[in-house]
Design a protein around this motif. Sequence first.
Motif, PDB file in Angstrom:
ATOM      1  N   LYS A 493       0.843  -1.184   0.000  1.00  0.00           N
ATOM      2  CA  LYS A 493       0.000   0.000   0.000  1.00  0.00           C
ATOM      3  C   LYS A 493       0.883   1.240   0.000  1.00  0.00           C
ATOM      4  CE  LYS A 493      -2.097   1.305   3.799  1.00  0.00           C
ATOM      5  NZ  LYS A 493      -3.010   1.383   4.956  1.00  0.00           N
ATOM      6  N   ILE A 494       0.437   2.261  -0.719  1.00  0.00           N
ATOM      7  CA  ILE A 494       1.134   3.555  -0.733  1.00  0.00           C
ATOM      8  C   ILE A 494       0.751   4.316   0.537  1.00  0.00           C
ATOM      9  CG2 ILE A 494       1.359   5.778  -1.913  1.00  0.00           C
ATOM     10  CD1 ILE A 494       0.845   4.346  -4.542  1.00  0.00           C
ATOM     11  N   LEU A 495       1.753   4.649   1.337  1.00  0.00           N
ATOM     12  CA  LEU A 495       1.496   5.372   2.591  1.00  0.00           C
ATOM     13  C   LEU A 495       1.535   6.880   2.399  1.00  0.00           C
ATOM     14  CD1 LEU A 495       3.676   3.212   5.037  1.00  0.00           C
ATOM     15  CD2 LEU A 495       1.240   2.987   4.505  1.00  0.00           C
ATOM     16  N   ALA A 496       2.395   7.355   1.531  1.00  0.00           N
ATOM     17  CA  ALA A 496       2.513   8.804   1.305  1.00  0.00           C
ATOM     18  C   ALA A 496       3.191   9.028  -0.028  1.00  0.00           C
ATOM     19  CB  ALA A 496       3.295   9.477   2.436  1.00  0.00           C
ATOM     20  N   GLU A 497       3.008  10.227  -0.567  1.00  0.00           N
ATOM     21  CA  GLU A 497       3.629  10.583  -1.842  1.00  0.00           C
ATOM     22  C   GLU A 497       4.069  12.035  -1.775  1.00  0.00           C
ATOM     23  OE1 GLU A 497       2.798  10.449  -6.680  1.00  0.00           O
ATOM     24  OE2 GLU A 497       1.245   9.832  -5.250  1.00  0.00           O
ATOM     25  N   LEU A 498       5.230  12.320  -2.359  1.00  0.00           N
ATOM     26  CA  LEU A 498       5.798  13.665  -2.341  1.00  0.00           C
ATOM     27  C   LEU A 498       6.346  13.973  -3.728  1.00  0.00           C
ATOM     28  CD1 LEU A 498       6.671  16.177  -0.714  1.00  0.00           C
ATOM     29  CD2 LEU A 498       8.781  14.961  -0.151  1.00  0.00           C
TER      30      LEU A 498
END
Length: 1226
Positions: A493-498
């Motif tokens: 799962k993707i937890l965060a994106e920057l």
Amino acid sequence: MQMLTKFESKSPRVKGIAFHPKSPLLAASLHNGTIQLWNYQMGTLVDRFEEHDGPVRAISFHPTQPIFVSGGDDYKIKLWNYKQRKCLFTLNGHLDYVRTVYFHREYPWIISASDDQTIRIWNWQARTCIAILTGHNHYIMCAQFHPWDDLVVSASMDLTVRVWDISGLRKKNQAHQAPMSFEEQLQRQNQGQADLFGNTDAVVKYVLEGHDRGVNWATFHPTLPLIVSCGDDRQVKLWRMSETKAWEVDSCRGHFNNVSMCLFHPRHELILSASEDKTIRVWDMTKRTAVQTFRRDQDRFWVLIAHPELNLFAAGHDNGLIVFKLERERPAFSLSGNQLFYVKDKVVRMADLSTGTNQGICSVRKLGSQWVQPKTLSYNPAERAVLVTSATENGQYELISLPKSAAPSAGDGKDVPSDGKKGNGSCAIFVARNRLAVLDKAGQNIEIRDLSNNLTKSVKCPVQTNEIFYGGTASLLLASATSVILFDIQQQKILAELNTPPVKYAVWSVDGNMVALLSKHTITIANKSLAQSALIHETIRIKSAAWDDSGVLVYTTLNHIKYALHQGDNGIIKTLDQPVYLTRIKGQVVHCLDRTAKPRTIPIDPTEYRFKLALVRKNYDEVLQIIRNSNLVGQSIIGYLQKKGYPEIALHFVQDQQTRFDLAIECGNLTVALEMARAVDREDVWERLGAAALKQGNHSIVETAYQKTRNFDKLSFLYLITGNVQKLSMMQNIATKRGDNMSRFQNSLYLGDIKARVAVLRETGQYPLAYYTAKTNGLDDTALDILEEAGMTEDDLPSPPQNAGHSSLAPPPVAFSQSESNWPIKNLGESFFDRALANGGADALGEVSAREMANGGEQLEAWGVDQPIDGEDDEPVDEDEGWDLDAEVVTAPEDEVEADEGGAGVEADLSEGVTAGVAEDEMWVKNSPLASDHAAAGAFESAMQLLNRQVAAVNFEPLKPLFMRAYENAHVSVPANPSLPPLVFNVRRNPETTELREVLPFSLYNLHDVKDSELAEASRFFSRGKFAESLAAYRAVLQKLLMVVVSSEQDAQEVKDLVTTCREYVIGLTMETERRRLLAEDPDNVTRNLELAAYFTHCKLQQSHVQLALRSAMSVFSKAGNQATAAVFARRLIEANPSDTKVITQARSVLAQGDRNPRDSHEITYDHFTPFEICPASLTPIYSGSPSIVSAYHGARYLPEYKNSIDVVDGVTQVGLPGSGLRSMV
């Protein structure tokens, strides 16, 4: 192997390139006749030189001097100084195109090759040709010196490569120190004859034949006896030399067109060649096989060179040039505690950063290409394993288990094979104790493998992923072209994106809470959840980064070590000669690897970034420590402090007067601003100071500023609004002397001086205005005189305005004068730095400033004048004025109440059941036990009763102005409609409260204001010897402290301490003024004069003031002949350790005189061995154990006969009357 482009420029065809050996400069000679000077690190064009006529084919930098040489198709060789930006001179002699030019490594020689079939050697210092080498029978395409031997190699279109011996030329130009042999003498004698038949300075040693077509280039190997050449036969040939012969070793075939240039790789056994077939090829020198080919679609290559020191190459083509590397120089490394694991020359090594030891562990020579160093290294401390990756063949990795023992390996690790488990993948890192993640870039899969390299899980990349980095336990950072994603491997799962530019490296802080994402020109700082806190841009490449233990990111660019705080503030720590790769930051030491993968340590000064970090974190104790213990200076620090809102701290770093003034204005420090304005003394500075002081209501500084700028109009208006009638009159006189009639009229209008107004109008010929002014103000006789002077009658004048009876434009009366004190401002309290860094002004006891302490001599001169003090009997006491409280406070409200009640009676039916609320003033009286609050509420009677019970106050005449001002400042009157009374509002000091039982009136009398103004002024009077003024000021402070309101126990205790301090000063000053009065009126009473001087030294004053009293007493006793007692004061003065050495010298002289003659000429009542206190009324000592009466307010001790008298110290309380003690806090 890949071409890593570092710089690229667009221009016309580049025919020649030269690297500067030390600076990041590159010179390019173009086919259009221009020479360009580039900074290849910054990517900027530094300069341009355009004196050649036609193409410039040759260019070369001098090894040490700031010069370079060029040659072109105009047959000229030009020598340039690039710092002076001009051509120094031109060497003429060639008869055709000049192909190449080079400097000699030692001698002031230039070698040039030309199409005129000659090679010339020039002495550029003498500007002459010293040798001409002939023998080629076609165009000579290149000629250059051997790196260390007396040889020259040349290549020609006559299909040959020639090697020349120039040892004769060297010997000819060498100074002979030792005696010459017979052969050498004979050779020198026959030198001229030899020139007739053939030059013996340079002779052909070898002629290398083997090319089928013209040879374009030939060059020596930097260390081996080898030559490489290339030509139009599309071949690159390798030649070997011995002492007697030279022969062809082999040829490298593969180019499809003419080969323009070739060279040996400075560090590896490789040959590079550039060709008109639009390729640069790399050849294995031992196998003579092609290793790599780099192709451009449109551009033919004409020139190829290597940097003399660095791992850089440059190639010129049809549309510009390119600077490139063939290998990454960033060593692969990983840090674990004090152990640094890194790869050097394809050997895994371990360095202990604490001890400095270094040893090889194993070799990874079989991983990837032999020419390509490993890309990354990941270390697993739990299993003592390393994971090494290489970029060759789309990515490979090797998992190696390191030996448990730290014993040295065979051959320093070079002979120990790794025997690791290999696999394919562009990135590989450890993600857990027994798991590693491998990125399959082609399939966009992340493979999770165990320590046996067995696949345990395969996860599909959620986005197009180019790199993977460690992201925490069981997490990865996935870098795409436009963003970085924090990805949970277990939950997939993707937890965060920057969003970021393409990220090359990720560096985690020691605690794992912050991460720095390094791109080519940017650094993105984020927390462990990828919440961005800063984005830092750099104009040149970012090379590496590491976190300090304090949470500061330290990073390197090509030429700097820099720092960045988590919120984005950054700066330079140190300048670098060559790039380094940071591994760890520990205190003031940077641990790093250089480009040869050698561990180094660099000392740094972390003061600047620790200072900024402490400011950001509001760690003011550390800020203060850094300020005191470091030399932190510079415009960047000053600008930073201003930007962050700390101009008061910046003041402590600045010596420049103008800058100190600007900072003082910004932080509102008018004291420093005034001092700097006096030093700078410019009109614009005084104007700014006046504006700033006016905002704070400091009208004394405003007055000074207006006087300095001679702004008379503003000065007059300032005196008007402060109620200073005396100085307004002075301004009127000044205007008269200046002849400024408008200013005279304005000042007379401010003063209400009708006669002066009339006089101005008469003098200026404004007779009608003068007449009506006099007439309307009742000056009928003056009006008739005006008519007579003007020769006019009333009929000749214009008719007066209607209803123009007797009137006056008198200014409103001054409610209370502000001319002696500045406007009240709310003191926001001292900040941490105000308290810690204060270096001037009055402290809690009203200490004199440092400047006054330094002027001890002037103070003593003021003290030493034994004359009556002017004005000591001029204290204004209006005995006839009574309180008249009934008329001012009670009568008018009663009349209003009666009227209101009468009106209410008319409409009783409408207000039935309605009762009046409690007035605000009554609530103030009920809520507060302080006399100041009762006075603010108008309850003067209860205020006097409170003071009587607390401090035995009985004489309230001195307190009347304080009571009135307290009441006025707690009420605001706002004009209402015409014929209606004004609206009166009560002003609270706690407007935020909603509880009626807690509301309190505004308090005018503030402890800090009293300390900063009245107390400091009294102290200054004391230091200057103005005793009458100082006595009145200290007594006024003592009276005002009865009305001061504080909000803390600490401040309440400070009020009590100030009462004691003022008591001591009042008693001491009373004695001094009395002594000086006796000296003037009864000079024969020497005994009393000496007693008062002696008693004064026992008052508990400030240390500096006690020293003044001791100096005065020592002088008085010494003059009177009481040498023994004078010696007592001298000894006390020496023990006080005054700062002035002259004072100590004088005291020692008096002490010595007293020891020699221990006698007193006058017997006085003074025993310095027995403790005593001074009775303020009789000014006589009350020794310990004697009967006395204590004042309830300030604790002064009186003789019993003064019981029930008015206290002479404060003038308010009664001696002997008991009191509960002053109360200053609710």
